[in-house]
Scaffold this motif. Structure first.
Motif, PDB file in Angstrom:
ATOM      1  N   ASN A  34      77.016  -2.846 -87.899  1.00 34.73           N
ATOM      2  CA  ASN A  34      78.054  -2.971 -86.895  1.00 34.73           C
ATOM      3  C   ASN A  34      78.590  -1.587 -86.526  1.00 34.73           C
ATOM      4  O   ASN A  34      78.953  -0.797 -87.399  1.00 34.73           O
ATOM      5  CB  ASN A  34      79.187  -3.859 -87.419  1.00 34.73           C
ATOM      6  N   ASN A  81      76.590  -8.129 -88.306  1.00 34.40           N
ATOM      7  CA  ASN A  81      77.036  -7.447 -87.095  1.00 34.40           C
ATOM      8  C   ASN A  81      78.391  -7.978 -86.640  1.00 34.40           C
ATOM      9  O   ASN A  81      78.670  -8.067 -85.464  1.00 34.40           O
ATOM     10  CB  ASN A  81      76.000  -7.584 -85.971  1.00 34.40           C
ATOM     11  N   SER A  82      79.231  -8.341 -87.607  1.00 36.38           N
ATOM     12  CA  SER A  82      80.560  -8.832 -87.259  1.00 36.38           C
ATOM     13  C   SER A  82      81.596  -7.760 -87.604  1.00 36.38           C
ATOM     14  O   SER A  82      81.347  -6.851 -88.387  1.00 36.38           O
ATOM     15  CB  SER A  82      80.867 -10.127 -88.003  1.00 36.38           C
ATOM     16  N   PHE A  83      82.746  -7.882 -86.985  1.00 32.12           N
ATOM     17  CA  PHE A  83      83.860  -6.972 -87.249  1.00 32.12           C
ATOM     18  C   PHE A  83      85.119  -7.823 -87.306  1.00 32.12           C
ATOM     19  O   PHE A  83      85.932  -7.841 -86.397  1.00 32.12           O
ATOM     20  CB  PHE A  83      83.940  -5.907 -86.154  1.00 32.12           C
ATOM     21  N   ASN A 142      87.813 -12.107 -84.940  1.00 31.80           N
ATOM     22  CA  ASN A 142      86.949 -11.008 -84.527  1.00 31.80           C
ATOM     23  C   ASN A 142      87.791  -9.833 -84.029  1.00 31.80           C
ATOM     24  O   ASN A 142      88.270  -9.838 -82.898  1.00 31.80           O
ATOM     25  CB  ASN A 142      85.976 -11.461 -83.438  1.00 31.80           C
ATOM     26  N   GLY A 161      86.734  -7.015 -83.337  1.00 36.91           N
ATOM     27  CA  GLY A 161      85.969  -6.310 -82.304  1.00 36.91           C
ATOM     28  C   GLY A 161      86.434  -6.640 -80.908  1.00 36.91           C
ATOM     29  O   GLY A 161      86.285  -5.823 -79.985  1.00 36.91           O
TER      30      GLY A 161
END
Length: 158
Positions: free
Chosen positions: A42, A80-82, A130, A132
């Motif tokens: 990420n 690929n998470s935030f 999330n 992100g």
């Protein structure tokens, strides 16, 4: 008494009281490929790694020399998470790597240490928020520039 003195004294007392074992089995190795070569998949987490200069070598050595089970951090590197959960996990990783760098945990068998066990109870759904989505997309080129300009050391397991 300064806060740093109190913290150092507390850590020294904990390290002295922690069970050590001269016969503690060291893990044979850590497969860095399973952890994306200790590079975050990420971009936002990679940016936080870059600006905070986390010592992932010290973290990996805790897995080998101190028997710390680091498998719980695998998804942090390959995912690929935030999310809020990822940030909490990154904070645990940062703390462990700093303690490893300081040598406070030398000789301590961390095999029974449970990491990533933050129970949010009834508000557990907040962990999936999330973060992100809060990152301004106009900042992405600057984030990428910081990541590219920062030298991130490769993790080598001996």
């Amino acid at each position: 008494m300064k806060a740093s003195t109190i913290l150092a004294s507390t850590l020294a007392a904990v390290a002295a009281a922690a069970p050590t074992s001269a016969a503690a089995e060291k893990r044979a190795s850590v497969n860095v490929a399973e952890f994306n070569n200790f590079s975050f998949n990420n971009q936002d987490l990679q940016y936080l790694l870059a600006i905070n200069s986390l010592d992932l070598q010290a973290f990996a050595e805790l897995g080998v020399a101190n028997n710390l089970d680091i498998s719980g951090f695998q998804q942090l590197f390959v995912g690929n998470s935030f999310s809020l959960s990822d940030i909490l996990q990154l904070q645990q990783l940062a703390l462990l790597s700093q303690l490893g760098s300081l040598g406070v945990l030398g000789g301590v068998d961390l095999g029974s240490l449970q990491v990533n066990v933050v129970n949010l109870g009834l508000i557990s759904n907040i962990a999936g928020f999330n973060v992100g989505d809060l990152v301004d997309q106009s900042q992405v080129p600057q984030i990428q520039a910081v990541i590219q300009q920062t030298e991130i050391d490769a993790v080598v397991i001996n």
